[in-house]
Design a protein around this motif. Structure first.
Motif, short mmCIF file in Angstrom:
data_model
loop_
_atom_site.label_atom_id
_atom_site.label_comp_id
_atom_site.label_asym_id
_atom_site.label_seq_id
_atom_site.Cartn_x
_atom_site.Cartn_y
_atom_site.Cartn_z
N GLN A 63 0.55 -1.21 0.20
CA GLN A 63 0.07 0.32 0.01
C GLN A 63 1.05 1.72 -0.19
N PRO A 64 1.21 1.18 -1.09
CA PRO A 64 2.44 2.96 -1.11
C PRO A 64 1.87 3.63 -0.54
N GLU A 65 1.03 4.41 -1.31
CA GLU A 65 0.05 5.49 -0.44
C GLU A 65 0.19 5.66 1.36
N LEU A 66 0.09 4.71 1.89
CA LEU A 66 0.51 4.68 3.80
C LEU A 66 2.20 4.51 3.31
N ALA A 67 2.20 5.45 4.44
CA ALA A 67 4.06 5.98 5.23
C ALA A 67 3.76 5.33 6.07
N MET A 68 4.87 4.47 5.58
CA MET A 68 5.71 4.45 7.32
C MET A 68 6.74 4.71 7.59
N GLY A 69 7.41 5.57 6.51
CA GLY A 69 8.48 6.86 7.14
C GLY A 69 8.68 7.43 5.80
N ALA A 70 10.08 8.26 6.90
CA ALA A 70 10.47 8.82 5.37
C ALA A 70 11.83 9.60 5.47
N ILE A 71 12.79 10.12 4.83
CA ILE A 71 13.58 10.20 4.37
C ILE A 71 13.83 11.40 3.66
N GLY A 72 15.47 12.34 3.94
CA GLY A 72 15.27 13.23 3.73
C GLY A 72 16.67 14.28 3.05
N GLU A 73 16.76 15.12 2.46
CA GLU A 73 18.29 15.60 1.79
C GLU A 73 18.69 15.78 3.76
N ASP A 80 7.58 5.58 11.10
CA ASP A 80 6.47 5.64 11.81
C ASP A 80 5.95 4.18 12.29
N GLU A 81 6.46 4.07 13.37
CA GLU A 81 6.60 2.80 14.15
C GLU A 81 5.36 1.87 14.40
N HIS A 82 4.05 2.98 14.50
CA HIS A 82 2.77 2.42 14.73
C HIS A 82 2.98 1.46 13.47
N VAL A 83 2.92 2.34 12.25
CA VAL A 83 2.31 2.35 11.32
C VAL A 83 3.53 0.45 10.08
N ILE A 84 4.60 0.64 11.04
CA ILE A 84 4.94 -0.64 10.90
C ILE A 84 4.91 -1.84 11.26
N GLU A 93 11.89 -5.46 4.26
CA GLU A 93 11.28 -5.05 3.00
C GLU A 93 10.87 -3.28 3.12
N LEU A 94 11.35 -2.74 5.07
CA LEU A 94 11.36 -1.48 4.97
C LEU A 94 13.47 -1.06 4.38
N ALA A 95 13.41 -2.21 4.26
CA ALA A 95 15.82 -1.50 3.74
C ALA A 95 15.28 -2.14 2.39
N LEU A 96 14.98 -2.58 2.07
CA LEU A 96 14.47 -2.01 0.30
C LEU A 96 13.82 -1.22 -0.03
N VAL A 97 13.03 -0.90 0.50
CA VAL A 97 12.18 0.64 0.30
C VAL A 97 13.03 1.67 0.04
N GLU A 98 13.96 1.63 1.11
CA GLU A 98 14.16 2.82 1.68
C GLU A 98 15.86 3.37 0.45
N ALA A 99 15.86 1.92 0.47
CA ALA A 99 17.08 1.53 -1.05
C ALA A 99 16.45 2.44 -2.16
N ARG A 100 15.57 1.96 -2.17
CA ARG A 100 15.29 2.16 -3.63
C ARG A 100 14.66 3.85 -3.63
N GLU A 101 14.12 4.25 -2.59
CA GLU A 101 13.40 5.74 -2.25
C GLU A 101 14.94 6.91 -2.22
N ILE A 133 -1.55 16.61 4.38
CA ILE A 133 -1.37 15.70 5.18
C ILE A 133 -1.72 14.50 5.05
N ALA A 134 -0.92 13.19 5.78
CA ALA A 134 -1.92 12.32 6.01
C ALA A 134 -1.43 11.21 7.71
N THR A 135 -0.31 11.07 6.60
CA THR A 135 -0.17 10.35 8.47
C THR A 135 1.48 11.12 8.95
#
Length: 444
Positions: A63-73, A80-84, A93-101, A133-135
């Motif tokens: 469900q990619p529209e639901l954020a379990m976290g975010a990264i920035g410059e 978001d530990e609750h969503v995770i 899975e978190l590591a794969l998503v983070e690497a791609r993003e 904003i959502a999450t």
């Protein structure tokens, strides 16, 4: 339920809640992509610089529209530990998503910073703006980045968000949210137009903001001018973006229904014309309040009268000898351009229509004397037929040019480039008398 027309309207409403920051030592930071059109309107209204703050959402894998976290410059990472926990996302899975993003973040940062150096936030107020904003994960990451870059105060400003999330963003010194509906569900539900914003849109808005300087009066400098202008017409004021070289012809853009002077498509065409030496004036022919009135948006006679008034203003403020003026119209703006060009004494050198509705100019078509180019996408079948019918009523020199495979907005690869080239060559021939290559004469 408060529903915004589009991101531009949301930005104008948001700016009214931020007026205390007008002319302050502040920087508006839009979140690419969707937050930048909102942020542009805020920066213009507050008369402060616009920049972006680049973050990427870490979406739940299924469900990619639901954020379990975010990264920035700057290596910022927010989870978001609750969503995770609720989603059951694993560390892998978190590591794969983070690497791609992170790869997307790197590419976007490289592209934007290559043309737009980062604003210095040290000691300033950073106003972080998104379209909603959502999450809150992305917004929280952006606020952390702003603090890390030295901002003395961070304000998060959004048009819409859930009340519980808005109240929990401790990373901002102040949170401004215009509406907190319940139930919330998704940001896009609160916009009538929530179409995607592209990286090119972001760059064009940053470019426009970088050249911005409000200029309500006559232009008398001999140098090239790049200004936002405010033009009084009737009982209101309309706004535009003016590029006025020291000499040469000028093309006035009349936008269609649902569009504005910030239209990335028309700005792309204007950029090509400027590179060819033309002046450009991209106009909103309606005030923000009038844009909400459907009858005004489709009132071609009103739009044409405004276009004529704007043209008179332009000729009055342009220094030196009289300059040739052409019209570029899109959608209903094309009908307004042809209507205005048909007015007695209009003295318009050429007209170009992009995906336009020249048929809405009706009986005025036969009175048009300006050489007219009608550009239509080959896949835009209904509009193509309407253009053919309109072309049959034109008695001036004209041509119907079909861009193969293009739809109404010319979003296909190379389609808008073709529009820009065709417009450039038509104006080059009919406004300055020569073009290379020369536009072909005749009716299709």
């Amino acid at each position: 339920m408060h529903v915004f027309k589009d991101r531009s309207q949301a930005g104008r409403e948001l700016a009214r809640a931020l007026t205390r920051y007008r002319h302050q030592d502040a920087v508006v930071l839009g979140l690419p992509r969707g937050g930048v059109p909102v942020a542009f309107e805020v920066a213009v209204a507050l008369d402060v610089p616009l920049d972006v703050i680049i973050v990427r959402k870490l979406g739940v894998p299924f469900q990619p529209e639901l954020a379990m976290g975010a990264i920035g410059e700057g290596g910022v990472r927010v989870l978001d530990e609750h969503v995770i926990a609720v989603s059951g996302a694993t560390e892998r899975e978190l590591a794969l998503v983070e690497a791609r993003e992170r790869e997307v973040l790197r590419e976007r940062t490289t592209r934007i910073r290559a043309v737009r150096p980062q604003e210095d936030l040290r000691g300033k107020t950073a106003i972080v703006v998104d379209d909603g904003i959502a999450t809150g994960s992305t917004a929280r990451a952006a606020c952390r980045v702003a603090h890390a870059l030295g901002a003395a105060r961070v304000v998060l400003a959004v048009p819409v968000g859930p009340a519980d999330t808005v109240g929990e963003i401790a990373e901002a010194d102040e949170v401004i949210c215009l509406t907190t509906p319940s139930p919330f569900r998704a940001v896009g539900r609160f916009y009538r137009d929530f179409s995607a914003t592209t990286d090119d849109d972001v760059l064009q808005l940053l470019d426009a903001a970088g050249r911005r300087a409000v200029h309500p009066g006559p232009v008398d400098s001999p140098a090239s001018i790049d200004e936002d202008v405010a033009i009084p017409v009737d009982d209101t004021t309309v706004r535009g973006s003016l590029h006025l070289p020291a000499t040469g012809a000028i093309v006035v853009f009349a936008h269609g229904s649902g569009s504005s002077r910030h239209s990335p498509r028309n700005r792309a065409v204007a950029r090509v014309l400027r590179d060819a030496g033309f002046g450009t004036l991209l106009m909103d022919l309606l005030s923000p309040e009038e844009e909400l009135l459907r009858h005004a948006v489709f009132d071609v006679e009103l739009l044409a009268a405004r276009l004529t008034a704007v043209t008179d203003w332009l000729r009055a403020v342009s220094a030196g000898p009289p300059r040739p003026v052409g019209y570029f119209g899109a959608s209903t703006g094309a009908a307004a351009a042809l209507w205005a060009a048909a007015e007695p004494g209009a003295d318009i050198g050429a007209v170009v229509s992009r995906g336009g509705r020249p048929d809405l100019a009706g009986p005025r078509l036969s009175a048009v004397r300006a050489p007219t180019l009608l550009i239509v996408g080959g896949a835009d079948r209904q509009v193509l037929e309407l253009n053919r019918e309109a072309a049959a009523q034109l008695t001036c020199r004209h041509r119907l040019e079909i861009v193969p495979g293009a739809t109404h907005l010319f979003e296909e690869t190379g389609a808008l480039d073709a529009v820009a080239r065709l417009a450039r060559d038509w104006f080059a021939e009919h406004l300055v008398g020569e073009s290379e290559p020369r536009a072909r004469a005749g009716t299709p």
